[in-house]
Structure formats: structure tokens, C-alpha cells
Design a protein around this motif. Sequence first.
Motif, PDB file in Angstrom:
ATOM      1  N   VAL A  38       0.875  -1.246  -0.132  1.00 35.45           N
ATOM      2  CA  VAL A  38       0.025   0.060  -0.077  1.00 35.45           C
ATOM      3  C   VAL A  38       0.874   1.243  -0.012  1.00 35.45           C
ATOM      4  CG1 VAL A  38      -1.912   1.391   1.287  1.00 35.45           C
ATOM      5  CG2 VAL A  38      -1.883  -1.022   1.273  1.00 35.45           C
ATOM      6  N   LEU A  39       1.659   1.165   0.928  1.00 34.44           N
ATOM      7  CA  LEU A  39       2.879   2.318   1.159  1.00 34.44           C
ATOM      8  C   LEU A  39       3.527   2.588  -0.269  1.00 34.44           C
ATOM      9  CD1 LEU A  39       3.807   2.020   4.720  1.00 34.44           C
ATOM     10  CD2 LEU A  39       2.038   3.322   3.959  1.00 34.44           C
ATOM     11  N   ALA A  40       3.974   1.491  -0.663  1.00 32.77           N
ATOM     12  CA  ALA A  40       4.958   1.604  -1.918  1.00 32.77           C
ATOM     13  C   ALA A  40       4.185   2.302  -3.049  1.00 32.77           C
ATOM     14  CB  ALA A  40       5.747   0.188  -2.247  1.00 32.77           C
ATOM     15  N   THR A  41       3.074   1.775  -3.437  1.00 35.71           N
ATOM     16  CA  THR A  41       2.352   2.160  -4.569  1.00 35.71           C
ATOM     17  C   THR A  41       1.619   3.503  -4.337  1.00 35.71           C
ATOM     18  OG1 THR A  41       0.288   0.981  -3.709  1.00 35.71           O
ATOM     19  CG2 THR A  41       1.652  -0.161  -5.292  1.00 35.71           C
ATOM     20  N   ALA A  42       1.350   3.869  -3.174  1.00 38.33           N
ATOM     21  CA  ALA A  42       0.955   5.330  -3.078  1.00 38.33           C
ATOM     22  C   ALA A  42       2.309   6.518  -3.264  1.00 38.33           C
ATOM     23  CB  ALA A  42       0.760   5.528  -1.562  1.00 38.33           C
ATOM     24  N   ASP A  43       3.312   5.918  -2.568  1.00 40.53           N
ATOM     25  CA  ASP A  43       4.516   6.672  -2.938  1.00 40.53           C
ATOM     26  C   ASP A  43       4.987   6.667  -4.451  1.00 40.53           C
ATOM     27  OD1 ASP A  43       6.975   7.904  -2.088  1.00 40.53           O
ATOM     28  OD2 ASP A  43       8.067   6.043  -2.146  1.00 40.53           O
ATOM     29  N   LEU A  44       4.864   5.486  -5.109  1.00 39.75           N
ATOM     30  CA  LEU A  44       5.287   5.420  -6.544  1.00 39.75           C
ATOM     31  C   LEU A  44       4.225   6.355  -7.343  1.00 39.75           C
ATOM     32  CD1 LEU A  44       6.273   3.959  -9.265  1.00 39.75           C
ATOM     33  CD2 LEU A  44       4.960   2.155  -8.618  1.00 39.75           C
ATOM     34  N   CYS A  45       3.083   6.630  -6.727  1.00 40.21           N
ATOM     35  CA  CYS A  45       2.112   7.584  -7.702  1.00 40.21           C
ATOM     36  C   CYS A  45       2.220   8.835  -6.871  1.00 40.21           C
ATOM     37  CB  CYS A  45       0.708   7.111  -7.420  1.00 40.21           C
ATOM     38  SG  CYS A  45       0.486   5.357  -8.387  1.00 40.21           S
ATOM     39  N   GLY A  46       3.120   9.249  -5.962  1.00 40.04           N
ATOM     40  CA  GLY A  46       3.190  10.682  -5.595  1.00 40.04           C
ATOM     41  C   GLY A  46       2.265  11.218  -4.481  1.00 40.04           C
ATOM     42  N   TYR A  47       1.749  10.117  -3.849  1.00 36.37           N
ATOM     43  CA  TYR A  47       1.068  10.571  -2.462  1.00 36.37           C
ATOM     44  C   TYR A  47       1.602  11.311  -1.384  1.00 36.37           C
ATOM     45  CZ  TYR A  47      -2.772  10.114   0.907  1.00 36.37           C
ATOM     46  OH  TYR A  47      -3.413  10.430   2.043  1.00 36.37           O
TER      47      TYR A  47
END
Length: 342
Positions: free
Chosen positions: A70-79
Motif C-alpha cells: 500500500v505504502l509503496a504504490t501510494a509513494d510511486l504514484c506521488g501521494y
Amino acid sequence: MSSHVDGGSMGLDEIATKPHEQLAAHLAAKMEAVNLLIRDRMASRHAPRIPQVTAHLVEAGGKRLRPMLVLATADLCGYDGPFDVHLAATVEFIHTATLLHDDVVDESAQRRGRPTANLLWDNKSSVLVGDYLFARAFQLMVEPGSLRVLDILSNASATIAEGEVLQLSAAQDLATTEDIYLQVVRGKTAALFSAATEVGGVIAGAPETQIKALFEYGDALGIAFQIVDDLLDYQGDAKSTGKNVGDDFRERKLTLPVIKAVSAANAEERAFWKRTIEKGDQRDGDLEHALALMQSHGALEQTRAEALDWAARARAAIAVLPDHPVRGMLDRLAGYVVARIS
């Protein structure tokens, strides 16, 4: 097929920093916030057994792969907001609740080398604390105020429960096909992986093409993960897997290697599978005979090829995502999941 997977020949010990460890280091501050939130929300003023049972599982280690996704994909998408932490904790609560229930259903005595909660306390405590964690997960998933996030995670919870019930009827039925097996795996494992990766993109407001790519990555990663687990039950090393070779056979579970061997079986072989899996009449030497049948029909090699193929699908899915250090880590993670069988 293994050519799809970079480093397909890597043994686990040869990978200096494992991809999940790189992710953990990259997300350390956020993961600490997730851990604090988990501790806070598993507290109970009225029922002290809840934090006792939950802490036994939550503090047991494990890679915390699902909340990290969850954290990685949010970070990847600039959250850059606070709610990825809530959703990561939600996913961990759902996962922990299903483990508590699974150990009761499977009558397990050990998980990650430690006694299970149902053994230390009792089945009633495990089931009820699991229910409490599901309820806590729903409270947490409401807090970001996103109906779409709620839709994804509530659907995943239903799919997980449905997969577990399907497994009850499919596990010892020789008529179980590879399609049914895949449905069980999507429920048991992949549904929570794909929900974790998808909500990371949704919370970040990523474009639909990226959200779809993240869902496909999580789905394929989860399927590869479970197929590897099922293969290692017949080919693994007990020290590294934490399971004894043949546990699934002894528990009469129809996993992919057995389904492939059954589908290729002649009448005599089919009678053997019927006796050992459907009827549960197992004798000395049966595991060795089962392994020999799987070998002779190429079932183990075919299962390995399918795991590698799903890992390759996961890697292909995220090729459309922004160039970002996390994308590289997720790509390597897919290769790492199958490295144990390469």
C-alpha cells in the motif's frame, strides 16, 4: 518461461539486499507510523485478551509485505497525505484476522515457527479476536473518506471469505480443476495483494491506466506467491520454508502440483489419489509415491513454469508506471518471490 524473470537463477542467499528489505528501508518512517497505528487500534479497554492475542501474531515478525505494498504504490504514484498509513494498517488487520481464522480451520499448531493463538488460548478466542480485527479494519478503511477505497477493500474481504469457503469443498475433491484452484488462490492470497496495490494508486489520485496496472501487478504477484508456496511444500527445505515437506499432502490439500498429476493420471494412479486425498487413507511410503507420480508427469516442473509466468506478468504490468525507485523495487520483488524455485 524463466527467461521472463530477470535473475531467475538467483538463489535467495545471493541477493545481497532483498527487495522487501529495500522497500522496508525506503518506507521505514511510514511503516513505523503503521505499527504505531496498529498498536493503538488493537487496544481494548474492556477485553484485554484482544491485544494479547493480536500482539502474539502482529509482533511475530513476518515481512509485512501487504501493508508495504500500500505504502509503496501510494509513494510511486506521488501521494503525500496521511491516509496511506490507515490503509496499510487496514490491510494488515484483514490479513491478521484471516490468519487467526485459518489456523482454527486448519487446526494448525504452528505459524512462523511459533505456537498459534488457537493453541496458546483457544479456538473461541482466535475466532472472536479475528472478528474484532475485521471490524477494526472497516473502521480504519472509512477514515480516508473515499467510497472507492471502501469498495475495493470491502470487496477484497468478501472475496477472501468466499475463497476460504470454496477451498473447504474443493480441497479434497479430485474433480477440482486448475480454474477452481486459481479462484481459491485469488481469494486466499491474491485478493489482498491486488487490493493493497490498487488502493495505493487510488488514494494517490493516479490515472486509471496506472491504477489498473497496479491491480494487475498485485493480482499476478499474489498468484505467483501462492503457487511458489504450494510447490515448495513438495520441493522445499524445511529450514528455509518453516514447513515440513508434504504437509499439504498430509492435510489432503489439492494444490496445483497434485491437480496436474491427477489430470494426467491413469486408472491405477487415480485410485491412489482417491485413497490418499479424498478418503484420507495414507500409509507409509505414500508421500514418496505421490512425489514420484508428480515427477513422472512433469507436474512439479509445469507448476514452476506457471509461477515464473505469473511473476513475469506482474513485472510486465508495472512497466507503464512512472520511472521511480519504488518501481524498480516492485519489479525485483516479483523476481524475488520466484527466486526460491528458480
